[in-house]
Design an enzyme around this catalytic site. Structure first.
Site, short mmCIF file in Angstrom:
data_model
loop_
_atom_site.label_atom_id
_atom_site.label_comp_id
_atom_site.label_asym_id
_atom_site.label_seq_id
_atom_site.Cartn_x
_atom_site.Cartn_y
_atom_site.Cartn_z
N HIS A 43 0.87 -1.19 0.00
CA HIS A 43 0.00 0.00 0.00
C HIS A 43 0.89 1.23 0.00
CE1 HIS A 43 1.36 -0.44 4.10
NE2 HIS A 43 1.25 0.88 4.16
N HIS A 125 5.67 6.22 -0.94
CA HIS A 125 6.39 4.96 -1.20
C HIS A 125 5.55 3.76 -0.80
CE1 HIS A 125 7.12 5.53 3.10
NE2 HIS A 125 7.33 4.22 3.15
P1 2AM Z 1 6.60 2.17 6.18
O1 2AM Z 1 6.02 1.15 5.25
O2 2AM Z 1 7.54 3.10 5.52
O3 2AM Z 1 7.14 1.55 7.44
C1 2AM Z 1 1.55 1.12 8.49
O4 2AM Z 1 2.53 0.83 9.41
C2 2AM Z 1 1.99 2.17 7.52
O5 2AM Z 1 2.25 3.37 8.24
C3 2AM Z 1 3.24 1.84 6.76
O6 2AM Z 1 3.09 2.31 5.44
C4 2AM Z 1 4.33 2.59 7.47
O7 2AM Z 1 5.34 3.07 6.63
C5 2AM Z 1 3.58 3.78 8.01
N1 2AM Z 1 4.18 4.20 9.27
C6 2AM Z 1 4.38 3.44 10.36
N2 2AM Z 1 4.97 4.16 11.34
C7 2AM Z 1 5.15 5.40 10.83
C8 2AM Z 1 5.72 6.60 11.34
N3 2AM Z 1 6.22 6.65 12.58
N4 2AM Z 1 5.72 7.67 10.54
C9 2AM Z 1 5.23 7.61 9.30
N5 2AM Z 1 4.68 6.51 8.75
C10 2AM Z 1 4.65 5.42 9.51
#
Ligand code: 2AM
Length: 176
Positions: A43, A125
């Site tokens: 996603h 991303h």
């Molecule tokens: P990531 O894939 O780059 O880890 C569910 O966890 C979604 O929220 C994922 O897309 C994750 O990004 C994002 N996410 C989790 N923790 C986060 C944070 N502290 N700041 C921004 N995005 C976050």
């Protein structure tokens, strides 16, 4: 302490595209690259909200429903490795204006309602690998997938029996 859910707004990938990307990943990266993200979990996060109470969730959903924005095309033609978070991602070389403004609006609404604020600027991303090796090789440029984004989704993130699961809670249509 009131009960909370870990929530985020994101763009879902069409199921055939999830599969296509998984197949591409299998042929373009060695298995030693890291921990592959499951197809169903691919996603693009628009706004991460952190732990949210049911009451705040309702407010954020109401605000999200008020967003009037047209659908847009998303092209995935970029990839990178973030050393700090050990993430390999797919992204877009030229983010559609619609994508940036949708993320801006959702992030601003979250901020105004006291949600968690990501310290990093928005970098659209899709996480492909976690715990990636620091010397992991990225595929040569030349790949590209495009699809029309007609809606966005509020997801709950849960960690159940050692697995991350993202459950869609609500869908928000964009305008045609
Ligand atoms: P990531 O894939 O780059 O880890 C569910 O966890 C979604 O929220 C994922 O897309 C994750 O990004 C994002 N996410 C989790 N923790 C986060 C944070 N502290 N700041 C921004 N995005 C976050």
């Amino acid at each position: 302490m009131p009960e909370t859910k870990r929530l985020f707004f994101a763009i879902a990938l069409p199921t055939p595209l999830q599969q296509e990307i998984i197949d591409w990943r299998a042929t373009h990266f060695p298995e030693t690259t890291g921990r592959p993200v499951a197809a169903a979990n691919l996603h693009l996060t628009l706004a991460f909200l952190g732990d949210v109470t049911a009451e705040k969730q309702q407010v954020l959903m109401q605000l999200a429903r008020r967003i009037h924005q047209r659908s847009f095309s998303l092209t995935l033609d970029d990839a990178g490795l973030w050393m700090r978070s050990q993430v390999i991602w797919l992204g877009t070389r030229s983010p559609a204006r619609g994508l940036l403004s949708l993320a801006d609006m959702l992030r601003a609404q979250a901020a105004r309602n006291g949600c968690y604020q990501s310290p990093q600027p928005f970098h659209p991303h899709i996480t492909l690998w976690r715990n990636s090796a620091s010397d992991a090789r990225l595929p040569a440029p030349g790949f590209s997938w495009s699809f029309t984004v007609n809606n966005f989704v509020l997801y709950e993130s849960q960690f159940i029996r050692g697995r991350t699961r993202y459950t869609p809670l609500a869908e928000f249509p964009l305008e045609h």
